[in-house]
Motif scaffolding. Sequence first.
Motif, PDB file in Angstrom:
ATOM      1  N   SER A   1       0.834  -1.197   0.000  1.00 32.38           N
ATOM      2  CA  SER A   1       0.000   0.000   0.000  1.00 32.38           C
ATOM      3  C   SER A   1       0.873   1.253   0.000  1.00 32.38           C
ATOM      4  O   SER A   1       2.099   1.188   0.052  1.00 32.38           O
ATOM      5  CB  SER A   1      -0.900   0.003   1.234  1.00 32.38           C
ATOM      6  OG  SER A   1      -0.142   0.306   2.393  1.00 32.38           O
ATOM      7  N   ARG A   2       0.201   2.396  -0.007  1.00 33.48           N
ATOM      8  CA  ARG A   2       0.909   3.672   0.056  1.00 33.48           C
ATOM      9  C   ARG A   2       1.188   4.116   1.486  1.00 33.48           C
ATOM     10  O   ARG A   2       1.730   5.206   1.713  1.00 33.48           O
ATOM     11  CB  ARG A   2       0.095   4.751  -0.662  1.00 33.48           C
ATOM     12  CG  ARG A   2      -1.268   5.067  -0.037  1.00 33.48           C
ATOM     13  CD  ARG A   2      -1.995   6.083  -0.909  1.00 33.48           C
ATOM     14  NE  ARG A   2      -3.282   6.513  -0.403  1.00 33.48           N
ATOM     15  CZ  ARG A   2      -4.423   5.902  -0.638  1.00 33.48           C
ATOM     16  NH1 ARG A   2      -4.429   4.784  -1.352  1.00 33.48           N
ATOM     17  NH2 ARG A   2      -5.563   6.391  -0.185  1.00 33.48           N
ATOM     18  N   ALA A   3       0.794   3.296   2.470  1.00 32.92           N
ATOM     19  CA  ALA A   3       1.029   3.649   3.871  1.00 32.92           C
ATOM     20  C   ALA A   3       2.527   3.765   4.154  1.00 32.92           C
ATOM     21  O   ALA A   3       3.350   3.047   3.558  1.00 32.92           O
ATOM     22  CB  ALA A   3       0.404   2.604   4.794  1.00 32.92           C
ATOM     23  N   VAL A   4       2.880   4.645   5.050  1.00 30.55           N
ATOM     24  CA  VAL A   4       4.276   4.881   5.421  1.00 30.55           C
ATOM     25  C   VAL A   4       4.538   4.245   6.783  1.00 30.55           C
ATOM     26  O   VAL A   4       3.755   4.421   7.721  1.00 30.55           O
ATOM     27  CB  VAL A   4       4.590   6.390   5.476  1.00 30.55           C
ATOM     28  CG1 VAL A   4       6.037   6.621   5.912  1.00 30.55           C
ATOM     29  CG2 VAL A   4       4.319   7.029   4.117  1.00 30.55           C
TER      30      VAL A   4
ATOM     31  N   GLY B   1      -2.959  -2.500   6.088  1.00 27.19           N
ATOM     32  CA  GLY B   1      -3.318  -3.302   7.246  1.00 27.19           C
ATOM     33  C   GLY B   1      -2.193  -4.137   7.813  1.00 27.19           C
ATOM     34  O   GLY B   1      -2.241  -4.527   8.977  1.00 27.19           O
ATOM     35  N   ALA B   2      -1.167  -4.427   6.999  1.00 26.14           N
ATOM     36  CA  ALA B   2      -0.074  -5.295   7.460  1.00 26.14           C
ATOM     37  C   ALA B   2       1.189  -4.518   7.815  1.00 26.14           C
ATOM     38  O   ALA B   2       2.219  -5.115   8.102  1.00 26.14           O
ATOM     39  CB  ALA B   2       0.252  -6.336   6.388  1.00 26.14           C
ATOM     40  N   MET B   3       1.117  -3.187   7.816  1.00 22.29           N
ATOM     41  CA  MET B   3       2.293  -2.393   8.158  1.00 22.29           C
ATOM     42  C   MET B   3       2.703  -2.633   9.611  1.00 22.29           C
ATOM     43  O   MET B   3       1.858  -2.738  10.498  1.00 22.29           O
ATOM     44  CB  MET B   3       1.987  -0.904   7.957  1.00 22.29           C
ATOM     45  CG  MET B   3       1.629  -0.538   6.523  1.00 22.29           C
ATOM     46  SD  MET B   3       3.032  -0.644   5.389  1.00 22.29           S
ATOM     47  CE  MET B   3       4.028   0.726   5.960  1.00 22.29           C
ATOM     48  N   ALA B   4       4.011  -2.714   9.833  1.00 23.05           N
ATOM     49  CA  ALA B   4       4.514  -2.942  11.190  1.00 23.05           C
ATOM     50  C   ALA B   4       4.318  -1.700  12.055  1.00 23.05           C
ATOM     51  O   ALA B   4       4.250  -0.575  11.551  1.00 23.05           O
ATOM     52  CB  ALA B   4       5.983  -3.312  11.139  1.00 23.05           C
TER      53      ALA B   4
ATOM     54  N   GLY C   1      -7.853  -0.976   6.665  1.00 22.28           N
ATOM     55  CA  GLY C   1      -6.450  -0.828   7.044  1.00 22.28           C
ATOM     56  C   GLY C   1      -6.205   0.482   7.755  1.00 22.28           C
ATOM     57  O   GLY C   1      -6.994   0.924   8.595  1.00 22.28           O
ATOM     58  N   SER C   2      -5.105   1.133   7.386  1.00 22.44           N
ATOM     59  CA  SER C   2      -4.801   2.452   7.943  1.00 22.44           C
ATOM     60  C   SER C   2      -5.112   3.567   6.956  1.00 22.44           C
ATOM     61  O   SER C   2      -5.445   4.676   7.378  1.00 22.44           O
ATOM     62  CB  SER C   2      -3.328   2.523   8.365  1.00 22.44           C
ATOM     63  OG  SER C   2      -2.480   2.282   7.256  1.00 22.44           O
ATOM     64  N   VAL C   3      -5.043   3.292   5.654  1.00 23.98           N
ATOM     65  CA  VAL C   3      -5.157   4.381   4.679  1.00 23.98           C
ATOM     66  C   VAL C   3      -6.594   4.858   4.485  1.00 23.98           C
ATOM     67  O   VAL C   3      -6.819   5.981   4.033  1.00 23.98           O
ATOM     68  CB  VAL C   3      -4.545   3.981   3.320  1.00 23.98           C
ATOM     69  CG1 VAL C   3      -3.088   3.622   3.458  1.00 23.98           C
ATOM     70  CG2 VAL C   3      -5.322   2.854   2.667  1.00 23.98           C
ATOM     71  N   LYS C   4      -7.599   4.037   4.830  1.00 25.79           N
ATOM     72  CA  LYS C   4      -8.978   4.451   4.625  1.00 25.79           C
ATOM     73  C   LYS C   4      -9.723   4.695   5.938  1.00 25.79           C
ATOM     74  O   LYS C   4     -10.935   4.927   5.940  1.00 25.79           O
ATOM     75  CB  LYS C   4      -9.736   3.386   3.807  1.00 25.79           C
ATOM     76  CG  LYS C   4      -9.200   3.183   2.404  1.00 25.79           C
ATOM     77  CD  LYS C   4      -9.975   2.136   1.652  1.00 25.79           C
ATOM     78  CE  LYS C   4     -11.318   2.647   1.183  1.00 25.79           C
ATOM     79  NZ  LYS C   4     -11.227   3.667   0.137  1.00 25.79           N
ATOM     80  N   ARG C   5      -9.005   4.669   7.035  1.00 30.67           N
ATOM     81  CA  ARG C   5      -9.672   4.755   8.337  1.00 30.67           C
ATOM     82  C   ARG C   5     -10.391   6.096   8.524  1.00 30.67           C
ATOM     83  O   ARG C   5     -11.429   6.164   9.196  1.00 30.67           O
ATOM     84  CB  ARG C   5      -8.644   4.539   9.448  1.00 30.67           C
ATOM     85  CG  ARG C   5      -9.261   4.061  10.750  1.00 30.67           C
ATOM     86  CD  ARG C   5      -8.209   3.408  11.633  1.00 30.67           C
ATOM     87  NE  ARG C   5      -8.805   2.910  12.864  1.00 30.67           N
ATOM     88  CZ  ARG C   5      -8.708   3.527  14.042  1.00 30.67           C
ATOM     89  NH1 ARG C   5      -8.055   4.668  14.127  1.00 30.67           N
ATOM     90  NH2 ARG C   5      -9.262   3.014  15.120  1.00 30.67           N
TER      91      ARG C   5
ATOM     92  N   ARG D   1      -6.466   0.206  13.265  1.00 35.00           N
ATOM     93  CA  ARG D   1      -6.630  -0.129  11.852  1.00 35.00           C
ATOM     94  C   ARG D   1      -7.989  -0.791  11.693  1.00 35.00           C
ATOM     95  O   ARG D   1      -8.558  -1.292  12.674  1.00 35.00           O
ATOM     96  CB  ARG D   1      -5.523  -1.075  11.371  1.00 35.00           C
ATOM     97  CG  ARG D   1      -4.186  -0.373  11.402  1.00 35.00           C
ATOM     98  CD  ARG D   1      -3.094  -1.127  10.721  1.00 35.00           C
ATOM     99  NE  ARG D   1      -1.830  -0.433  11.009  1.00 35.00           N
ATOM    100  CZ  ARG D   1      -0.656  -1.014  11.064  1.00 35.00           C
ATOM    101  NH1 ARG D   1      -0.567  -2.308  10.868  1.00 35.00           N
ATOM    102  NH2 ARG D   1       0.429  -0.330  11.313  1.00 35.00           N
ATOM    103  N   GLY D   2      -8.481  -0.803  10.472  1.00 36.25           N
ATOM    104  CA  GLY D   2      -9.822  -1.312  10.291  1.00 36.25           C
ATOM    105  C   GLY D   2     -10.775  -0.439  11.070  1.00 36.25           C
ATOM    106  O   GLY D   2     -10.845   0.761  10.854  1.00 36.25           O
ATOM    107  N   ILE D   3     -11.478  -1.011  12.010  1.00 31.04           N
ATOM    108  CA  ILE D   3     -12.441  -0.239  12.797  1.00 31.04           C
ATOM    109  C   ILE D   3     -11.725   0.527  13.912  1.00 31.04           C
ATOM    110  O   ILE D   3     -10.692   0.094  14.418  1.00 31.04           O
ATOM    111  CB  ILE D   3     -13.518  -1.176  13.370  1.00 31.04           C
ATOM    112  CG1 ILE D   3     -14.687  -0.357  13.902  1.00 31.04           C
ATOM    113  CG2 ILE D   3     -12.945  -2.047  14.457  1.00 31.04           C
ATOM    114  CD1 ILE D   3     -15.395   0.412  12.827  1.00 31.04           C
TER     115      ILE D   3
END
Length: 456
Positions: free
Chosen positions: A38-41, A84-87, A418-422, A454-456
């Motif tokens: 994803s584009r998450a950092v 969603g899988a970012m550390a 995940g985190s990008v659409k929260r 993340r997610g909800i």
Amino acid sequence: MSESHPEPHFDLDELHTLLGPRLVRDRELIAPYAVDTSRAVAEGAPLAVVLAESTADVAAALGWANRAGVKVSVRGAGTGLAGGAMAYADGLVVSLERMRTIIDIDVPNRLATVQPGVVTADLDAAARDHGLFFPPDPASARISTVGGNIATNAGGLRCVSHGVTSDAVAALEVVLADGRVMRSGARTRKNVVGYDLTRLFVGSEGTLGVITEATVRLKPVPPGSPRTFRASFGTLEDAGRAVTAIVNSAARPEVLELMDALSVEIIESFHPSGLTVPAGAMLVGQTVGWDAQEQAEAITAICRDVGADDTEISETDALLEARRLSNPALNARGLKISCDVGVPVAALAEVFHGIAEISAKHGKRVSTVAHAGDGNLHSTVESADTPVGIREADAVIDDITRLALALGGTISGEHGIGSVKRHELGWQLDTVALSVQVAIKRALDPLGTLTPERGI
């Protein structure tokens, strides 16, 4: 949606005693496990990675993290597009990639039992050796895992005829945040005992528990030879109208996918195959069964009636291969700012028209591919991979998401939050619905150590 986390007080040596060499602490070795596609950092480097090989390994890791107050991220193949899988910084990564055993294929009952790290296409191939197949078919099937597909409730190319992943899941083994192991579901066709916990965990993105085993439903391979078809259109709106006409006809496509002109152009530049770039959009699909040819002919006739300027029917899968190459082609072009919205099928023509207006308004080219048969669109914005370019592209994505919601749609059809659409959750869910989901999360993970925020 905020969660309180206990102050960490951990001893990695204790976890190493439990897991031995399956606990990896070397910074260089753990780096690839810190990110997804994803584009998450990344927030920072994790403490360690658990290369789990069994349910017991996952239970030991989650139990330790829960006691120590360490945040846990869960990872399959790392193909997720929502972050969603970012550390987590100073967190623990639980990798399921080594849990890739197909435990059993029960032909009489059309069931397969697998570990979560089994690659989706590998399960499908194993089932086909017995005259069966695994219905979920995401475009990433050759690299994504069954566990990841279940965690996001992935759809895919065959969802127009076979539904999404949840329709294929019969039972699960899940490790909860505190390390307890539970089973849900059954091998029977009917099961109304208690709450449907299996459905609760499907699509939960690793926030409620970690799936360590799944029993999934298989179907018989259709008889005869499949046919693929193509129809090219001058406008996206015409292609959208064709999809609506097809799904409301007697035709039975197993696959019905759409690629706009920009997507076809990008795919063709990535993997030249002689595919002609349409003026507006290209519809591709597949029919199966003894009457596959007749079904394909009926579908292409509908397309011509709606305005297709060129159609084709083939006995090869080359046209569908082009659709499967969309994500690798976009990644190769450096395009990663995308969305995963869904709209009612009847609104496809309207949403394509709206996307074109949004693209013109922002001065950004947008490529769209779609699981057209169920209204699930993936739009990607052409923008510079810089902080400014990403912000500009995100503004386009937000507008497309609001458009989908205005048309009765959803902010995600299969990739998850995940985190990008929260930040978009409140656009779709009312405050009561949000509070109920938060209550479920707290009931199963009161300390908030399992995939928090993340997610909800």
